[in-house]
Design an enzyme around this catalytic site. Structure first.
Site, PDB file in Angstrom:
ATOM      1  CG  HIS A 200     -10.901   3.521   1.792  1.00  0.00           C
ATOM      2  ND1 HIS A 200     -11.530   3.972   2.910  1.00  0.00           N
ATOM      3  CD2 HIS A 200      -9.600   3.382   2.151  1.00  0.00           C
ATOM      4  CE1 HIS A 200     -10.659   4.119   3.893  1.00  0.00           C
ATOM      5  NE2 HIS A 200      -9.479   3.772   3.450  1.00  0.00           N
TER       6      HIS A 200
ATOM      7  CG  HIS B  35      -1.963   1.032   1.209  1.00  0.00           C
ATOM      8  ND1 HIS B  35      -3.254   0.762   0.853  1.00  0.00           N
ATOM      9  CD2 HIS B  35      -1.899   2.344   1.466  1.00  0.00           C
ATOM     10  CE1 HIS B  35      -3.945   1.884   0.890  1.00  0.00           C
ATOM     11  NE2 HIS B  35      -3.156   2.858   1.271  1.00  0.00           N
TER      12      HIS B  35
END
Lengths: 973, 218
Positions: free
Chosen positions: A310, A237
């Protein structure tokens, strides 16, 4: 200590028919009605309880609307649920279910109430909230639990009780200063991996070994703070290691011929950044360096654009996940010193009509996911006062276990106003929300696959947003920027303070005292404080002499500010808790120690296989053609998204010139948004926001998906008035597990498509993000690429919309149509996996430049791009928007001798748009497209019918009513 | 002129405008009353309207007796409110708005034709405590704006012409002196004709501000 329980009931009963209907879908038919009551619990954190007078005042001034509501106040000597249950029995319901937030989850209403009470002089009030559902009907206890779990309570952040729920105030536990040493020395590879798995580090064997040998050399074990910091900083990430890895790529073409192995030194560098460098547009201000891409807007201002995903949080807690998705991407815009001015969102869900029985264990029903995600996006964007102006919603079975939520934000910043270099001695200042145990391990969690158990194991990875705190940050940072109070700024996103401080201090080093971090509640261990992804926080590098001024501004905007330490200059990261060192790492190892991974990727092209095509011969019966078009219009991915989009404010700030809905009834689809930023009304410039996405095509051919997504985003921008020489692109890849060669192979092809398209369109990538490991129980999502585009409209008086304007006008098609059905909507409806995927158009820029020039001269009355469903769907949408008919002949469609009428009607070739031209302009119009593929198809009519002919013979006709009904479909409830 | 604009004050956590209404009462009550009593114009838009209603400034008291700034009674006597849209969700769309003939807000009287501008709210459903309360509002000329169709004809509750279920299609009200006006729609989003989704130059929201500025300089 006394506790007051306050039940606030709406006189009208506040019936919840949606819950009743949803229960029936779960097979619980005995539920007759469901009513909702708001619950407040009040107590005091001092020795003195709130008086009943005070409670009465709070009810009158803050809790109860005298016109629509009434309250019942019950003093609770103790929270004995038996007593309360018997009190509840006096209501008219058969059953009561009460739902409250879990301890530690932000209860915004309770905080607002406490501060309101303080304003009234009631100083030590503590509040908690809950919701009571009163059900009628004969339900078994098992059914009540199913209603609660399936519809009312999300276990990740809430708890429920059949009967009265017990309030929990705040979150109290003892302060913890525990720092563990994690023994790594002499651990075997297996033991290292076990350690990574147990602590949710998402580090692989090689990375763990690298850390092990680093600490071997230091002669000590890492602290948990250090290990967690490394795991966050090295996570997929945060560092995008797949996009930086060295890939050995093998490919077989559609005839099963192996092509030579390619070695790719980083996808990002080789394809995405390379395209930006090759295109080399002078108006790019910042690409891939800052938290958002930046381009020039006018003489005074630049535009920043960023899109994030998300996905994993939204799978677990759709409202909170999407809510904080918007919050996060808006902070990326604040982090380039820009004022956020608009949002976008693209959503991918599983089919809404799937039966609950078919649903794999451990996932929420896609209808519940959609409801929560849509509400979460609206809640945050609307409350921030940002218009949500562009997006898409796509439905596919592949997103059942793993929905996709792309959140975008745009900002405006004065030229040269974004400082990026912290100086030695600058203070490390955190602004905004308090830190709690929320969102811990978000970065590593999003770098792992979802499983059935993820819901229960990763609750802490989900956060709830507080847009009002973020609004304060927007105002404060803008004011601080204009006074030039900081030297660098970043947001606390994935990895929390560890990433923010670690990245900002990469060159200088940083010293930080964790005890100075403001906490929501005590009891957090040092590593939890350091890693928490609590929302609405920014980190700034502030020269010590500017602190008082910044503090003044923070007080003015009611934003909490704390000085945590300094950028030291020694190149080390030193984290302390109460003065004791809890982490000491050289920045060089933190940022440079990650071994560059090597990966293998493999890709086999699928065969075209025309023999399996669902259409043969020359015949297309009228009935069949109509049926196909109506099915396409009502397909959830094509049909109107009005029910969703109207729940977002798309007008606030007054700059929305092309909104999501167009035409006289304001319900036709827009291709892109056009925005005019506040503060720039002195000239005619505006800008467009558009998107391209097609996962159906991705299942067929990822290279074609990338090319087509770029073309779609690009042509959408041009169709509303963007200058094709000013379009910048963003790439967002959502993919499966990249350590599996076929997933990575498809990703390589998509990146190659991105490069080829960006170079052909002369459009730079300015920002992007990848979200990998989107798998549920080993099943990957369809590889999905979202291309977002921002383009400049030179003259806002010459913008264009897709609704037909005037009967008698001519309709032209721009672009060649080919027999391209690979990954098309037609193939999907007929479950055909073959077909040629759409190729890159010939010289795409030439046609878009000609179109733009014609638009600038006022020659185009309406313009609409051809995407899913091809020509037929695009024409129908123009009729719906304009409330007008059209008569066209498909034999005029350019591109060749078609084998079948479905080709001109439904093929999905790129580079095509429909244009409406007034008769008086035809000559000039045609001249401006000399040597370009345009074809006159027919005229706009007043008949109220869409009539389609082939060689003068009527193929079919559909009334406006029929096509509009199919497209608008059932109201979103 | 005082404009209380839209926006979710305090996130509308305890109901739209409720928490901000408390601020008005606690911090600005006397100043605001003085301003209003001086006849100066006050305009509440969306959340500003909700705030003025919930703080008791709209439609305002019938008597002119002084009130203590946080006296619960005055809140309990409130007879109008803005509550959850009848369809239960936030909604954004352009609507037409007619000035009520004979409204106490006489500054609005010379607005030409309906105003065309967007609503964007979740709690814009105007409701009253009783039929009598509604009759009183209408009789006293306290209804300032109603939702109408594109031709200026009454919505009669029809969705989406009346976008939120407001009783008697009421979109905005005023006080008895006519200088405090509140409405749910956003006239500030239609200042320039280019902002209109239908094109043309009709229905500018600017006219509402111009009318009220007339009051300021009166």
């Amino acid at each position: 200590m006394n506790i007051f329980r306050i039940e606030v009931t709406n006189h009208s009963g506040e019936d919840e028919p949606r819950i009743t209907a949803a229960a029936h879908r779960l097979g619980i038919d005995s539920l007759q009605s469901c009513n909702k009551t708001q619950l407040y619990f009040l107590t005091s954190n001092s020795s003195e309880s709130p008086s009943s007078d005070q409670v009465e005042r709070l009810c009158a001034l803050l809790l109860v609307d005298p016109v629509t509501e009434s309250a019942r106040v019950t003093p609770l000597p103790h929270t004995r649920s038996d007593d309360i249950s018997s009190q509840i029995a006096s209501t008219s319901a058969d059953h009561i279910i009460e739902v409250a937030l879990r301890p530690g989850v932000t209860d915004v209403a309770a905080r607002v109430l406490e501060r309101g009470a303080a304003e009234l002089g009631i100083l030590s009030l503590e509040a908690a909230t809950a919701t009571q559902y009163r059900l009628t009907g004969d339900l078994s206890e098992e059914e009540l639990h199913r209603v609660a779990r399936g519809l009312l309570c999300n276990d990740t952040i809430e708890r429920y009780s059949l009967g009265a729920v017990e309030p929990v105030f705040g979150h109290s536990s003892d302060a913890l200063n525990i720092v563990d040493r994690v023994p790594l020395a002499s651990l075997s590879e297996e033991a290292l991996l076990e350690c990574s798995r147990k602590r949710m580090l998402s580090l692989d064997a090689e990375e763990m070994r690298e850390i092990q040998s680093f600490y071997d050399e230091l002669g000590r074990d890492p602290t948990d703070v250090e290990l967690e910091t490394l795991a966050q900083t090295w996570s997929e990430h945060c560092v995008h290691k797949t996009f930086k890895s060295i890939i050995a790529f093998t490919r077989q073409d559609s005839r099963n011929q192996a092509l030579p192995v390619e070695e790719i030194t980083g996808l990002l560098q080789t394809y995405i950044q390379a395209a930006t460098e090759k295109v080399n547009r002078p108006w790019v201000r910042s690409a891939f360096v800052d938290d958002a891409g930046i381009i020039e807007f006018d003489d005074n201002f630049d535009l920043a654009f960023k899109v994030e995903t998300h996905n994993h949080p939204s799978a677990l807690e759709p409202f909170g996940g999407a809510n904080t998705g918007i919050g996060g991407v808006v902070r990326d815009i604040i982090a380039v010193s820009a004022r956020p001015i608009a949002c976008t969102d693209v959503l991918c869900f599983g089919p809404q009509d799937i039966s609950p029985d078919e649903l794999p264990a451990g996932i929420l029903h896609p209808a519940r996911v959609r409801e929560g995600v849509v509400a979460g996006i609206g809640d945050y964007g609307n409350k921030l006062g940002l218009p949500t102006v562009n997006g898409a919603v796509i439905y596919d079975e592949g997103y059942l276990g793993n929905p996709l939520v792309f959140c975008g934000a745009v900002g405006l910043l004065p030229k040269g106003s974004h400082p990026t270099k912290p100086k030695q001695g600058d203070r490390i200042v955190v602004l905004g929300g308090r830190t709690g145990r929320d969102g811990i391990h978000g970065a590593t969690f999003s770098s792992a696959e979802l499983t059935q158990a993820t819901h229960t194991e990763s609750g802490s990875a989900v956060q709830i947003g507080d847009p009002i705190t973020e609004k304060g940050l927007i105002e404060l940072v803008e004011a601080a920027r204009d006074k030039r109070l900081y030297n660098a700024i970043t947001d606390c996103g994935a990895g929390g303070l560890s990433s923010a401080v670690g990245e900002m201090g990469e060159e200088l080093g940083a010293e930080i005292e964790l005890q100075d971090v403001p906490l929501k509640y005590p009891g957090l261990t040092p590593w939890e404080i350091w890693l928490s992804e609590a929302q609405e926080r920014m980190v700034l590098a502030v020269p010590p002499s500017n602190l008082p001024l910044l503090q003044e501004l923070a007080d003015l905007w009611d934003v909490e500010m704390r000085d945590l330490g300094q950028f030291s200059g020694d190149g080390w990261l030193r984290v302390r808790y109460g003065g004791l060192a809890v982490a000491e790492l050289p920045m060089s190892f933190l940022h440079g120690g990650l071994p560059i991974p090597r990966r293998t990727a493999q890709y086999s092209e699928q065969t075209v296989d025309w023999s399996t095509a669902p259409f043969t011969g020359r015949d297309l019966p009228s009935r069949k053609a109509k049926e196909i078009l109506l099915r396409m219009l009502s397909h959830p991915s094509v049909a109107s998204k009005e029910g969703i989009v109207r729940t977002y404010d798309h007008e606030v700030r007054g700059g929305t010139l092309v909104r999501p809905f167009v035409g006289p009834h304001m319900n036709g689809p827009a291709d892109a948004a056009v925005l005019k930023p506040l503060g720039t009304w002195g000239h005619q410039r505006a800008f467009t926001l558009s998107a391209g996405i097609n996962p159906l095509l991705g299942k067929r051919d990822c290279y074609a998906m990338a090319v087509s997504a770029v073309d779609e985003a690009f042509r959408n921008a041009v169709s509303v008035g963007a200058d094709p020489d000013t379009v910048a692109l963003l790439d967002n890849f959502c993919w499966g597990n990249p350590t599996i060669p076929d997933r990575l192979g498809a990703l390589v092809r998509a990146c190659q498509g991105c490069y080829d398209a960006a170079v052909s369109y002369n459009a730079p990538f300015i920002s992007g993000k990848d979200s990998l490991y989107n798998e549920f129980e080993g099943q990957p999502i369809p590889g999905t690429l979202l291309i977002s585009a921002v383009g400049i409209v030179p003259d806002m008086r010459r913008i264009c919309t897709s609704d037909l304007k005037q009967s008698g006008n001519l309709i032209y098609l721009l672009g060649e149509t080919r027999e391209e059905f690979g990954g098309s909507l037609l193939s999907h409806l007929f479950e055909w996996e073959g077909g040629e995927p759409p190729a890159m158009p010939n010289e795409p820029l030439d046609r878009y430049r000609a179109l733009h020039a014609a638009m600038r001269s006022g020659l185009i009355q309406s313009c609409h791009d051809l995407s899913e469903g091809g020509l037929a769907v695009a024409l129908a949408e123009m009729c719906i928007g304009g409330r007008l008919g059209a008569a066209v002949d498909i034999s005029a469609v350019s591109g060749g001798d078609f084998t079948h009428p479905v080709v001109p009607l439904f093929a999905e070739s790129n580079g095509r748009l429909l244009m409406e031209v007034a008769r008086r302009d035809v000559k000039v119009f045609e001249e401006s497209f000399t040597d370009l593929p345009i074809a006159p198809l027919g005229t706009v009519t007043q008949t109220g019918n869409l009539e389609v002919m082939e060689n003068g013979q009527r193929l079919f006709a559909l009334s406006l009513e029929e096509i509009a009904t199919s497209w608008q479909g059932a109201e979103f409830e | 002129m005082l404009v209380l604009p839209g926006g979710f004050s305090y996130g509308d956590a305890l109901g739209a405008g409720v928490r901000q209404a408390l601020d008005l009462r606690v911090f600005f009550h006397d100043e605001l009353r003085e301003f209003i009593e001086a006849g100066k114009p006050v305009l509440g838009i969306c959340n500003g309207f909700q705030t003025l209603v919930k703080a008791g400034f709209l439609p305002g008291s019938t008597d002119n007796g002084a009130r203590h700034n946080d006296e619960p009674q005055s809140m309990e006597q409130r007879q109008v409110t803005l509550t959850q849209n009848s369809r239960g969700r936030f909604e954004c769309r352009w609507i037409h708005l007619a000035v009520e003939h004979g409204a106490k807000a006489s500054c609005l009287a010379h607005l030409e034709g309906p105003v065309f501008c967007p609503v964007a709210h979740g709690e814009g459903n105007f409701q009253v405590s009783s039929d009598e309360a509604l009759k009183r509002l209408e009789k006293e000329g306290l209804v300032a704006f109603r939702y109408v169709d594109e031709h200026g004809l009454p919505a009669r509750g029809r969705y989406p012409i009346n976008p939120n279920g407001s009783v008697a299609d009421i979109a905005g009200i005023c006080n008895r002196a006519g200088n405090v006006i509140g409405l749910m729609p956003h006239p500030e989003d239609h200042i320039d004709p280019i902002q209109s989704p239908l094109g043309g130059r009709k229905g500018l929201g600017l006219s509402v501000f111009q009318a009220m500025m007339g009051l300021a300089f009166a």
